[in-house]
Design a protein around this motif. Sequence first.
Motif, PDB file in Angstrom:
ATOM      1  N   GLY A   4      -6.874   3.453  16.657  1.00 32.65           N
ATOM      2  CA  GLY A   4      -7.978   4.018  15.912  1.00 32.65           C
ATOM      3  C   GLY A   4      -7.766   3.804  14.415  1.00 32.65           C
ATOM      4  N   SER A   5      -7.720   4.891  13.685  1.00 32.23           N
ATOM      5  CA  SER A   5      -7.509   4.829  12.233  1.00 32.23           C
ATOM      6  C   SER A   5      -6.070   5.154  11.836  1.00 32.23           C
ATOM      7  CB  SER A   5      -8.464   5.795  11.533  1.00 32.23           C
ATOM      8  OG  SER A   5      -8.217   7.125  11.959  1.00 32.23           O
ATOM      9  N   VAL A   6      -5.213   5.291  12.828  1.00 35.40           N
ATOM     10  CA  VAL A   6      -3.824   5.678  12.567  1.00 35.40           C
ATOM     11  C   VAL A   6      -2.899   4.488  12.808  1.00 35.40           C
ATOM     12  CG1 VAL A   6      -1.923   7.213  13.196  1.00 35.40           C
ATOM     13  CG2 VAL A   6      -4.288   8.069  13.209  1.00 35.40           C
ATOM     14  N   THR A   7      -2.102   4.148  11.792  1.00 42.37           N
ATOM     15  CA  THR A   7      -1.128   3.067  11.903  1.00 42.37           C
ATOM     16  C   THR A   7       0.277   3.642  11.889  1.00 42.37           C
ATOM     17  OG1 THR A   7      -2.592   1.495  10.789  1.00 42.37           O
ATOM     18  CG2 THR A   7      -0.250   0.955  10.843  1.00 42.37           C
ATOM     19  N   ARG A  14       0.841  -1.186   0.000  1.00 40.93           N
ATOM     20  CA  ARG A  14       0.000   0.000   0.000  1.00 40.93           C
ATOM     21  C   ARG A  14       0.881   1.242   0.000  1.00 40.93           C
ATOM     22  NH1 ARG A  14      -2.388  -2.620   4.516  1.00 40.93           N
ATOM     23  NH2 ARG A  14      -1.606  -0.882   5.773  1.00 40.93           N
ATOM     24  N   ASP A  31       1.116   3.775   2.075  1.00 41.11           N
ATOM     25  CA  ASP A  31       1.787   4.088   3.333  1.00 41.11           C
ATOM     26  C   ASP A  31       2.891   3.088   3.647  1.00 41.11           C
ATOM     27  OD1 ASP A  31       0.005   2.031   3.710  1.00 41.11           O
ATOM     28  OD2 ASP A  31      -0.662   2.708   5.696  1.00 41.11           O
ATOM     29  N   THR A  42      -1.461   0.108  15.523  1.00 38.61           N
ATOM     30  CA  THR A  42      -2.641   0.810  15.033  1.00 38.61           C
ATOM     31  C   THR A  42      -3.465   1.312  16.215  1.00 38.61           C
ATOM     32  OG1 THR A  42      -2.708  -0.564  13.049  1.00 38.61           O
ATOM     33  CG2 THR A  42      -4.721   0.643  13.614  1.00 38.61           C
TER      34      THR A  42
END
Length: 243
Positions: free
Chosen positions: A134-137, A83, A85, A132
């Motif tokens: 929440g939505s932050v990795t 991906r 990121d 990870t």
Amino acid sequence: MTRYSRITSALLFMIAMSFSSSAQVNDGTSSGLHPIAVSVSDPLPPPDATSGNTPYTLKRGDNEFGFWGGVSFKATTIFAGLRKDEAADRKFVVAAFRYGRTLAANNSVALQYTLDVIPLAVATGVIVSRTTVGSVTTFRRETAYGAGLTPVALQLDFANGSKIHPFVHVNGGFLIFNKSVPIEDSGKFAFVGEAGTGVHIFTSDRRAVSLGVRFHHISNGNTSGSNRGLNQFIFYAGFSVFK
């Protein structure tokens, strides 16, 4: 003697005198010059015929010995794999020793088998773990070191005999790293697939500098963990001697 007979006799006399004069010129007796002997059985050889080498030309059975090194400044996601990121903050450096053997050649093209021994491959930005929230990795990245071999490879040179040979190539092999590449569960063993193009620039009859770019793919072939491909374009330069 009739007029016709006189004319015929005069023509025969002139022909005889012509052959006589030619013979005297050829043997040099009429002018007092010594005859010059010219051998036509052993013509002078063309340039390089004595050595059997034609400049800048690859021949069947020629061997190539060389080395090359390259760098990729970033990974790409245009062929899927990682991906965006995951592909960020990556570089790749590789160095190799090259052996090549010309399998077939004519005045236009030359087909080579090549073998690259890779004593060093450096992959930066390798993901060794991730967190990870929440939505932050967040990724923890390190540098991996490896070595390998590309024993399945063909290269096609164009403009054989010119000082500059454009070429295309395909390569297949493997790399073994000290860490999982490209992500944490991919495993240390990776298959390598490459395709590229470049030029040989001959600096002398049998020595050449190479410049090129190759698409470089790494994946584990589903042998362990996640089969996520690391794709990148490697710009490289090298030097070869042909014997």
